[in-house]
Design a protein around this motif. Sequence first.
Motif, PDB file in Angstrom:
ATOM      1  N   ALA A   1       0.832  -1.209   0.000  1.00 32.28           N
ATOM      2  CA  ALA A   1       0.000   0.000   0.000  1.00 32.28           C
ATOM      3  C   ALA A   1       0.864   1.255   0.000  1.00 32.28           C
ATOM      4  O   ALA A   1       0.615   2.211  -0.739  1.00 32.28           O
ATOM      5  CB  ALA A   1      -0.931  -0.005   1.216  1.00 32.28           C
ATOM      6  N   PHE A   2       1.918   1.233   0.809  1.00 37.04           N
ATOM      7  CA  PHE A   2       2.779   2.409   0.880  1.00 37.04           C
ATOM      8  C   PHE A   2       3.691   2.542  -0.335  1.00 37.04           C
ATOM      9  O   PHE A   2       4.065   3.648  -0.714  1.00 37.04           O
ATOM     10  CB  PHE A   2       3.584   2.391   2.178  1.00 37.04           C
ATOM     11  CG  PHE A   2       2.792   2.864   3.353  1.00 37.04           C
ATOM     12  CD1 PHE A   2       2.633   4.215   3.584  1.00 37.04           C
ATOM     13  CD2 PHE A   2       2.171   1.966   4.206  1.00 37.04           C
ATOM     14  CE1 PHE A   2       1.874   4.665   4.653  1.00 37.04           C
ATOM     15  CE2 PHE A   2       1.412   2.406   5.271  1.00 37.04           C
ATOM     16  CZ  PHE A   2       1.258   3.764   5.500  1.00 37.04           C
ATOM     17  N   LEU A   3       4.034   1.430  -0.948  1.00 38.69           N
ATOM     18  CA  LEU A   3       4.827   1.490  -2.171  1.00 38.69           C
ATOM     19  C   LEU A   3       4.031   2.162  -3.287  1.00 38.69           C
ATOM     20  O   LEU A   3       4.543   3.036  -4.000  1.00 38.69           O
ATOM     21  CB  LEU A   3       5.254   0.088  -2.594  1.00 38.69           C
ATOM     22  CG  LEU A   3       6.187   0.003  -3.805  1.00 38.69           C
ATOM     23  CD1 LEU A   3       7.532   0.661  -3.480  1.00 38.69           C
ATOM     24  CD2 LEU A   3       6.389  -1.450  -4.216  1.00 38.69           C
ATOM     25  N   VAL A   4       2.763   1.777  -3.432  1.00 40.94           N
ATOM     26  CA  VAL A   4       1.884   2.400  -4.432  1.00 40.94           C
ATOM     27  C   VAL A   4       1.746   3.892  -4.150  1.00 40.94           C
ATOM     28  O   VAL A   4       1.899   4.738  -5.040  1.00 40.94           O
ATOM     29  CB  VAL A   4       0.499   1.718  -4.432  1.00 40.94           C
ATOM     30  CG1 VAL A   4      -0.496   2.502  -5.295  1.00 40.94           C
ATOM     31  CG2 VAL A   4       0.609   0.281  -4.936  1.00 40.94           C
TER      32      VAL A   4
ATOM     33  N   PHE B   1       5.458  10.757  -5.351  1.00 43.41           N
ATOM     34  CA  PHE B   1       6.678  11.226  -5.997  1.00 43.41           C
ATOM     35  C   PHE B   1       6.358  11.962  -7.288  1.00 43.41           C
ATOM     36  O   PHE B   1       6.891  13.044  -7.562  1.00 43.41           O
ATOM     37  CB  PHE B   1       7.610  10.043  -6.277  1.00 43.41           C
ATOM     38  CG  PHE B   1       8.856  10.422  -7.020  1.00 43.41           C
ATOM     39  CD1 PHE B   1       9.923  11.023  -6.362  1.00 43.41           C
ATOM     40  CD2 PHE B   1       8.967  10.207  -8.388  1.00 43.41           C
ATOM     41  CE1 PHE B   1      11.075  11.390  -7.048  1.00 43.41           C
ATOM     42  CE2 PHE B   1      10.109  10.563  -9.081  1.00 43.41           C
ATOM     43  CZ  PHE B   1      11.168  11.159  -8.414  1.00 43.41           C
ATOM     44  N   ALA B   2       5.437  11.394  -8.077  1.00 42.03           N
ATOM     45  CA  ALA B   2       5.057  12.027  -9.345  1.00 42.03           C
ATOM     46  C   ALA B   2       4.308  13.331  -9.107  1.00 42.03           C
ATOM     47  O   ALA B   2       4.610  14.369  -9.716  1.00 42.03           O
ATOM     48  CB  ALA B   2       4.196  11.068 -10.171  1.00 42.03           C
TER      49      ALA B   2
ATOM     50  N   LEU C   1       5.641  17.295  -9.959  1.00 45.29           N
ATOM     51  CA  LEU C   1       4.913  18.234 -10.807  1.00 45.29           C
ATOM     52  C   LEU C   1       4.697  19.560 -10.088  1.00 45.29           C
ATOM     53  O   LEU C   1       4.902  20.638 -10.646  1.00 45.29           O
ATOM     54  CB  LEU C   1       3.563  17.645 -11.223  1.00 45.29           C
ATOM     55  CG  LEU C   1       3.567  16.501 -12.236  1.00 45.29           C
ATOM     56  CD1 LEU C   1       2.155  15.966 -12.423  1.00 45.29           C
ATOM     57  CD2 LEU C   1       4.141  16.967 -13.570  1.00 45.29           C
ATOM     58  N   SER C   2       4.273  19.482  -8.839  1.00 44.19           N
ATOM     59  CA  SER C   2       4.006  20.689  -8.062  1.00 44.19           C
ATOM     60  C   SER C   2       5.302  21.421  -7.720  1.00 44.19           C
ATOM     61  O   SER C   2       5.384  22.647  -7.806  1.00 44.19           O
ATOM     62  CB  SER C   2       3.256  20.305  -6.786  1.00 44.19           C
ATOM     63  OG  SER C   2       2.992  21.425  -5.984  1.00 44.19           O
ATOM     64  N   GLY C   3       6.329  20.665  -7.355  1.00 43.77           N
ATOM     65  CA  GLY C   3       7.584  21.281  -6.944  1.00 43.77           C
ATOM     66  C   GLY C   3       8.309  21.987  -8.069  1.00 43.77           C
ATOM     67  O   GLY C   3       8.906  23.056  -7.864  1.00 43.77           O
ATOM     68  N   PHE C   4       8.262  21.422  -9.277  1.00 45.40           N
ATOM     69  CA  PHE C   4       8.932  22.046 -10.417  1.00 45.40           C
ATOM     70  C   PHE C   4       8.355  23.428 -10.711  1.00 45.40           C
ATOM     71  O   PHE C   4       9.057  24.318 -11.191  1.00 45.40           O
ATOM     72  CB  PHE C   4       8.811  21.165 -11.654  1.00 45.40           C
ATOM     73  CG  PHE C   4       9.610  19.883 -11.579  1.00 45.40           C
ATOM     74  CD1 PHE C   4      10.611  19.710 -10.632  1.00 45.40           C
ATOM     75  CD2 PHE C   4       9.356  18.838 -12.453  1.00 45.40           C
ATOM     76  CE1 PHE C   4      11.349  18.538 -10.555  1.00 45.40           C
ATOM     77  CE2 PHE C   4      10.085  17.660 -12.391  1.00 45.40           C
ATOM     78  CZ  PHE C   4      11.072  17.503 -11.446  1.00 45.40           C
ATOM     79  N   MET C   5       7.066  23.625 -10.428  1.00 46.16           N
ATOM     80  CA  MET C   5       6.444  24.929 -10.649  1.00 46.16           C
ATOM     81  C   MET C   5       7.094  25.995  -9.769  1.00 46.16           C
ATOM     82  O   MET C   5       7.361  27.112 -10.222  1.00 46.16           O
ATOM     83  CB  MET C   5       4.942  24.840 -10.354  1.00 46.16           C
ATOM     84  CG  MET C   5       4.167  23.932 -11.295  1.00 46.16           C
ATOM     85  SD  MET C   5       2.498  23.537 -10.682  1.00 46.16           S
ATOM     86  CE  MET C   5       1.733  25.148 -10.683  1.00 46.16           C
TER      87      MET C   5
ATOM     88  N   GLY D   1      15.836  14.923  -3.685  1.00 44.47           N
ATOM     89  CA  GLY D   1      15.237  15.038  -2.356  1.00 44.47           C
ATOM     90  C   GLY D   1      13.935  14.278  -2.252  1.00 44.47           C
ATOM     91  O   GLY D   1      13.671  13.589  -1.258  1.00 44.47           O
ATOM     92  N   ASN D   2      13.110  14.364  -3.284  1.00 45.48           N
ATOM     93  CA  ASN D   2      11.837  13.634  -3.300  1.00 45.48           C
ATOM     94  C   ASN D   2      12.057  12.133  -3.360  1.00 45.48           C
ATOM     95  O   ASN D   2      11.325  11.358  -2.724  1.00 45.48           O
ATOM     96  CB  ASN D   2      10.985  14.072  -4.488  1.00 45.48           C
ATOM     97  CG  ASN D   2      10.241  15.372  -4.225  1.00 45.48           C
ATOM     98  OD1 ASN D   2      10.210  15.861  -3.100  1.00 45.48           O
ATOM     99  ND2 ASN D   2       9.650  15.941  -5.258  1.00 45.48           N
ATOM    100  N   LEU D   3      13.040  11.703  -4.141  1.00 49.64           N
ATOM    101  CA  LEU D   3      13.285  10.264  -4.292  1.00 49.64           C
ATOM    102  C   LEU D   3      13.725   9.645  -2.970  1.00 49.64           C
ATOM    103  O   LEU D   3      13.219   8.593  -2.567  1.00 49.64           O
ATOM    104  CB  LEU D   3      14.347  10.025  -5.370  1.00 49.64           C
ATOM    105  CG  LEU D   3      14.602   8.562  -5.751  1.00 49.64           C
ATOM    106  CD1 LEU D   3      13.348   7.932  -6.327  1.00 49.64           C
ATOM    107  CD2 LEU D   3      15.745   8.461  -6.752  1.00 49.64           C
TER     108      LEU D   3
END
Length: 533
Positions: free
Chosen positions: A111-114, A120-121, A125-129, A305-307
């Motif tokens: 469940a946590f892997l999903v 992460f995705a 997307l939000s962080g790149f903005m 950092g996110n990874l």
Amino acid sequence: MDESRTGAQPPAARAQGQRHHHGHPEDEHIDDALLHHSATLVGVDVDPALLAGLSPRLYNSDLAPTKRAGRRWGSYNIFALWANDVHSLGNYAFAIGLFAIGLGVWQILLAFLVAAFLLFALLSLSGFMGEKTGVPFPVMSRMAFGIHGAQISAIIRGGVAIVWFGIQTYLASVVARVLLIALWPSLKTLDTNSILGLSTLGWLAFVALWAIQVVIVSYGMDLIRKYEAFSGPIILVTMLALAIWILSEADWSIAWSTSHSLTGGAMWRQIFAGGALWVSIYATFVLNFCDFTRAAKSRSAITRGNLGGIPVNMLFFAAIVVVLAGGQYRINGRIITSPADIVQSVPNTALLVLASLALIILTVAVNLMANFVAPIYMLANLFPRFLNFRRAGWVSAVIGLLLLPWNLYNSPVVIEYFLGGLGALLGPLFGVIMADYWVIRRAQVNVPDLYREEATADYHYRNGFHHQAIMALVPAAAIAIVLALVPVFHEVSPFSWFFGAALGAIFYLLLVRARTLPIRDVSGEPIAVPSVH
């Protein structure tokens, strides 16, 4: 997309050209006001000529874009942010709840892997903005909703955060009470009365932790960054030590599931529902992650950092959860609700004190980044001429105190319907903003126009409101709220955030695909301020 409006001039030249649009009297009044007050609005050395055309109702030193040179958030800072937030007491309570309802070790890990890879995705997307524009979330929202319509998204996000700021401070104060009584047992007499729903000792612990957070925020985002960097390793080491201790108490083995384990279709539904709900927990963060990444050094820093902070750290978190829950269940058949339950049972006073301090440090860290920053920017966006970062922090903290959050937390109706209803709005907001930025605009932003009130500005739309965005938000939000709260939709309610986000994006794309929006990429560097975040 109106390609003819995509200029080829350097950003500074385009910013200069934008200062001479049409010359309406009201624009001249705004320009004069901004030039007159530029020193107090900005508080840094920015050429006043570059501020011409910007509105003092939309621009100040906290809302301004940050310069690329001097940004301080690297991959470790972002990793530390997640190291703190993932290991919050509320998250442990949720994850241990999965064990309690019948999921075993491998199901919880799945469940946590999903959830980890979905987050992460979404957070990338939000962080790149934020990294591209250097602006906080309320300003980012102006692209999709308009310079004034953006208040809608900022208020929703900030309102949820203010309530949770108070609740998380209360949860930290509960741990502080355990700590204080362990050190000075005579204080237990102060924990038996009730003043507005909280004991005397509870009030002392709550106000002390409230004040500590206010002091940290008063020194700005850079001190928050340093606090997160300091607390992250402490939390990881403490939770690992707690897991090792419970393993030793359980003779180095754990229960792999409870006596009422789920199987078949019910098991698979709960696995994906658990993953979906975990994403929903971070629905606030995926919206305003740009509040932090506006100070990120690069996209690669965000990605690294996110990874490390999300998939890797979340699997570590899940492993800690199954050890704590499975170990305690093996010892006495008891299902704990939080790591605080284990901490209270630690027989060694010194270890109990250290563990309690770590949990308090953790909860403060989570609160600062998840529930304090967003309302500060919301209030600064609402009253930019009167509130800077520090003053907005005081206002949001006082509101969080006056709400008497322990009473809210102890009311299932408030938690489920008020916060659940507000939370259901976050998915549609995310869908509209992401569809606007990534699909319609393809990451092209006219940053100076985010601060301009002229009718010809790119994000003025109609009277400062982008009605198509609001028209997309309303039905998507209504459907998400119904799915989240109406009992007949119980089976799909864990997925309400995803339904809301998808519908918000689809409705927005249907409404604006035939509409010509002014789309051009103009740097905010000429009007940017040095990053102190």
